[in-house]
Scaffold this motif. Sequence first.
Motif, PDB file in Angstrom:
ATOM      1  N   PRO A  54       0.823  -1.217   0.000  1.00 31.52           N
ATOM      2  CA  PRO A  54       0.000   0.000   0.000  1.00 31.52           C
ATOM      3  C   PRO A  54       0.855   1.265   0.000  1.00 31.52           C
ATOM      4  CG  PRO A  54      -0.032  -1.051   2.170  1.00 31.52           C
ATOM      5  CD  PRO A  54       0.843  -1.883   1.280  1.00 31.52           C
ATOM      6  N   SER A  55       0.252   2.353  -0.423  1.00 31.97           N
ATOM      7  CA  SER A  55       0.870   3.677  -0.387  1.00 31.97           C
ATOM      8  C   SER A  55      -0.249   4.699  -0.517  1.00 31.97           C
ATOM      9  CB  SER A  55       1.904   3.839  -1.508  1.00 31.97           C
ATOM     10  OG  SER A  55       1.281   3.754  -2.775  1.00 31.97           O
ATOM     11  N   VAL A  56       0.118   5.972  -0.626  1.00 30.73           N
ATOM     12  CA  VAL A  56      -0.895   7.023  -0.781  1.00 30.73           C
ATOM     13  C   VAL A  56      -0.522   7.879  -1.980  1.00 30.73           C
ATOM     14  CG1 VAL A  56       0.243   8.676   0.762  1.00 30.73           C
ATOM     15  CG2 VAL A  56      -2.238   8.791   0.427  1.00 30.73           C
ATOM     16  N   GLY A  57      -1.541   8.406  -2.645  1.00 32.11           N
ATOM     17  CA  GLY A  57      -1.340   9.344  -3.740  1.00 32.11           C
ATOM     18  C   GLY A  57      -2.159  10.593  -3.482  1.00 32.11           C
ATOM     19  N   TYR A  58      -1.551  11.761  -3.654  1.00 30.45           N
ATOM     20  CA  TYR A  58      -2.257  13.021  -3.465  1.00 30.45           C
ATOM     21  C   TYR A  58      -1.586  14.086  -4.310  1.00 30.45           C
ATOM     22  CZ  TYR A  58       1.605  13.643  -0.195  1.00 30.45           C
ATOM     23  OH  TYR A  58       2.849  13.701   0.363  1.00 30.45           O
ATOM     24  N   GLY A  59      -2.198  15.230  -4.407  1.00 25.56           N
ATOM     25  CA  GLY A  59      -1.595  16.338  -5.143  1.00 25.56           C
ATOM     26  C   GLY A  59      -2.323  16.664  -6.423  1.00 25.56           C
ATOM     27  N   GLY A  60      -2.899  15.676  -7.081  1.00 30.34           N
ATOM     28  CA  GLY A  60      -3.597  15.940  -8.326  1.00 30.34           C
ATOM     29  C   GLY A  60      -5.102  15.811  -8.207  1.00 30.34           C
ATOM     30  N   LEU A  61      -5.590  15.546  -7.006  1.00 32.51           N
ATOM     31  CA  LEU A  61      -7.028  15.367  -6.814  1.00 32.51           C
ATOM     32  C   LEU A  61      -7.676  16.662  -6.349  1.00 32.51           C
ATOM     33  CD1 LEU A  61      -6.917  11.918  -5.011  1.00 32.51           C
ATOM     34  CD2 LEU A  61      -7.471  12.359  -7.396  1.00 32.51           C
ATOM     35  N   ALA A  62      -8.913  16.875  -6.756  1.00 37.55           N
ATOM     36  CA  ALA A  62      -9.640  18.086  -6.384  1.00 37.55           C
ATOM     37  C   ALA A  62      -9.866  18.153  -4.877  1.00 37.55           C
ATOM     38  CB  ALA A  62     -10.988  18.119  -7.113  1.00 37.55           C
ATOM     39  N   ASN A  63      -9.922  19.366  -4.357  1.00 37.61           N
ATOM     40  CA  ASN A  63     -10.271  19.638  -2.957  1.00 37.61           C
ATOM     41  C   ASN A  63      -9.353  18.979  -1.938  1.00 37.61           C
ATOM     42  OD1 ASN A  63     -12.562  21.129  -3.871  1.00 37.61           O
ATOM     43  ND2 ASN A  63     -13.641  19.177  -4.136  1.00 37.61           N
ATOM     44  N   GLY A  64      -8.089  18.755  -2.297  1.00 35.44           N
ATOM     45  CA  GLY A  64      -7.143  18.186  -1.340  1.00 35.44           C
ATOM     46  C   GLY A  64      -7.379  16.730  -1.036  1.00 35.44           C
ATOM     47  N   GLY A  65      -7.890  15.976  -1.999  1.00 35.05           N
ATOM     48  CA  GLY A  65      -8.160  14.558  -1.796  1.00 35.05           C
ATOM     49  C   GLY A  65      -6.908  13.706  -1.894  1.00 35.05           C
ATOM     50  N   ALA A  66      -7.029  12.485  -1.443  1.00 33.52           N
ATOM     51  CA  ALA A  66      -5.948  11.504  -1.504  1.00 33.52           C
ATOM     52  C   ALA A  66      -6.560  10.146  -1.820  1.00 33.52           C
ATOM     53  CB  ALA A  66      -5.196  11.449  -0.177  1.00 33.52           C
ATOM     54  N   LEU A  67      -5.764   9.269  -2.399  1.00 30.21           N
ATOM     55  CA  LEU A  67      -6.186   7.894  -2.663  1.00 30.21           C
ATOM     56  C   LEU A  67      -5.225   6.932  -1.984  1.00 30.21           C
ATOM     57  CD1 LEU A  67      -7.027   7.801  -6.487  1.00 30.21           C
ATOM     58  CD2 LEU A  67      -8.634   7.634  -4.587  1.00 30.21           C
ATOM     59  N   ILE A  68      -5.767   5.913  -1.346  1.00 28.70           N
ATOM     60  CA  ILE A  68      -4.937   4.813  -0.871  1.00 28.70           C
ATOM     61  C   ILE A  68      -4.633   3.963  -2.099  1.00 28.70           C
ATOM     62  CG2 ILE A  68      -4.844   2.730   0.538  1.00 28.70           C
ATOM     63  CD1 ILE A  68      -4.734   5.242   2.228  1.00 28.70           C
ATOM     64  N   ASN A  69      -3.370   3.835  -2.441  1.00 28.84           N
ATOM     65  CA  ASN A  69      -2.942   3.019  -3.579  1.00 28.84           C
ATOM     66  C   ASN A  69      -2.591   1.629  -3.090  1.00 28.84           C
ATOM     67  OD1 ASN A  69      -3.050   5.104  -5.573  1.00 28.84           O
ATOM     68  ND2 ASN A  69      -1.180   5.937  -4.704  1.00 28.84           N
ATOM     69  N   VAL A  70      -2.931   0.641  -3.902  1.00 28.04           N
ATOM     70  CA  VAL A  70      -2.641  -0.742  -3.559  1.00 28.04           C
ATOM     71  C   VAL A  70      -1.993  -1.404  -4.772  1.00 28.04           C
ATOM     72  CG1 VAL A  70      -3.620  -2.937  -2.806  1.00 28.04           C
ATOM     73  CG2 VAL A  70      -4.644  -0.804  -2.017  1.00 28.04           C
ATOM     74  N   GLN A  71      -0.722  -1.752  -4.637  1.00 22.88           N
ATOM     75  CA  GLN A  71      -0.040  -2.557  -5.650  1.00 22.88           C
ATOM     76  C   GLN A  71      -0.089  -3.994  -5.160  1.00 22.88           C
ATOM     77  OE1 GLN A  71       3.843  -1.160  -6.813  1.00 22.88           O
ATOM     78  NE2 GLN A  71       3.284   0.944  -6.341  1.00 22.88           N
ATOM     79  N   LEU A 117     -10.054  10.081  -0.158  1.00 21.31           N
ATOM     80  CA  LEU A 117     -10.070  10.528   1.242  1.00 21.31           C
ATOM     81  C   LEU A 117      -9.895  12.039   1.255  1.00 21.31           C
ATOM     82  CD1 LEU A 117      -7.191   8.217   2.536  1.00 21.31           C
ATOM     83  CD2 LEU A 117      -9.531   7.539   2.076  1.00 21.31           C
ATOM     84  N   TYR A 118     -10.415  12.674   2.268  1.00 23.53           N
ATOM     85  CA  TYR A 118     -10.212  14.110   2.468  1.00 23.53           C
ATOM     86  C   TYR A 118      -9.744  14.334   3.900  1.00 23.53           C
ATOM     87  CZ  TYR A 118     -12.466  14.413  -1.991  1.00 23.53           C
ATOM     88  OH  TYR A 118     -12.762  14.247  -3.322  1.00 23.53           O
ATOM     89  N   PRO A 119      -8.487  13.939   4.184  1.00 24.56           N
ATOM     90  CA  PRO A 119      -8.014  13.989   5.565  1.00 24.56           C
ATOM     91  C   PRO A 119      -7.639  15.379   6.052  1.00 24.56           C
ATOM     92  CG  PRO A 119      -6.269  13.203   4.153  1.00 24.56           C
ATOM     93  CD  PRO A 119      -7.495  13.369   3.288  1.00 24.56           C
ATOM     94  N   GLY A 120      -7.440  16.332   5.141  1.00 26.53           N
ATOM     95  CA  GLY A 120      -6.919  17.628   5.547  1.00 26.53           C
ATOM     96  C   GLY A 120      -5.456  17.492   5.912  1.00 26.53           C
ATOM     97  N   PRO A 121      -4.780  18.619   6.128  1.00 27.45           N
ATOM     98  CA  PRO A 121      -3.353  18.563   6.439  1.00 27.45           C
ATOM     99  C   PRO A 121      -3.092  17.930   7.807  1.00 27.45           C
ATOM    100  CG  PRO A 121      -4.160  20.820   6.579  1.00 27.45           C
ATOM    101  CD  PRO A 121      -5.298  19.988   6.070  1.00 27.45           C
ATOM    102  N   GLY A 122      -1.956  17.221   7.906  1.00 24.45           N
ATOM    103  CA  GLY A 122      -1.566  16.646   9.185  1.00 24.45           C
ATOM    104  C   GLY A 122      -1.069  15.222   9.061  1.00 24.45           C
ATOM    105  N   HIS A 123      -0.864  14.608  10.202  1.00 21.30           N
ATOM    106  CA  HIS A 123      -0.356  13.235  10.292  1.00 21.30           C
ATOM    107  C   HIS A 123      -1.525  12.258  10.151  1.00 21.30           C
ATOM    108  CE1 HIS A 123       2.820  15.589  12.194  1.00 21.30           C
ATOM    109  NE2 HIS A 123       3.631  14.591  11.850  1.00 21.30           N
TER     110      HIS A 123
END
Length: 148
Positions: A54-71, A117-123
């Motif tokens: 697993p990993s995470v992808g963010y930066g190109g999604l609208a509204n500060g979203g992120a995706l959990i990536n699964v290889q 996901l829309y976790p907002g900034p942080g850990h």
Amino acid sequence: MRIATTPRLLAVAALAAAPLLGTAVPAAAAPAGESWDTIYTVARSGLCVGRIDPSVGYGGLANGGALINVQATLWGVGDCRVTITANWNNTDNGRGGSVTQEITGPGYHHYGAEPPLYPGPGHVEVTFTMDAASVPATAHGRWIMPDL
């Protein structure tokens, strides 16, 4: 005439597994502030085993979203299926949720578990569980989500 079956069976198993191990997709090193467990699992259907990175992808999604990536790579025969669930929590702002992704095989696949996901900034801390036996039984991941 006595045939030594145990050594023969072990040799056959080792030879059969060698090509599979050689084709495993190596996990890329996580960026600073990220940490991800590799998960080894059996499938809930078919005669299959697998590796999940697993990993995470963010930066190109609208509204500060992120995706959990699964290889994921599943090896075996039959209709290989296993489901991974990611329960996430931003420890700085309290936001949390979960996403689930069914992994199919055999073969290699790269998934972006929906919805975003829309976790907002942080850990952000993530706990992964599978619907089949896995090692570790509960896997973990973490990253620092920037203010996008």
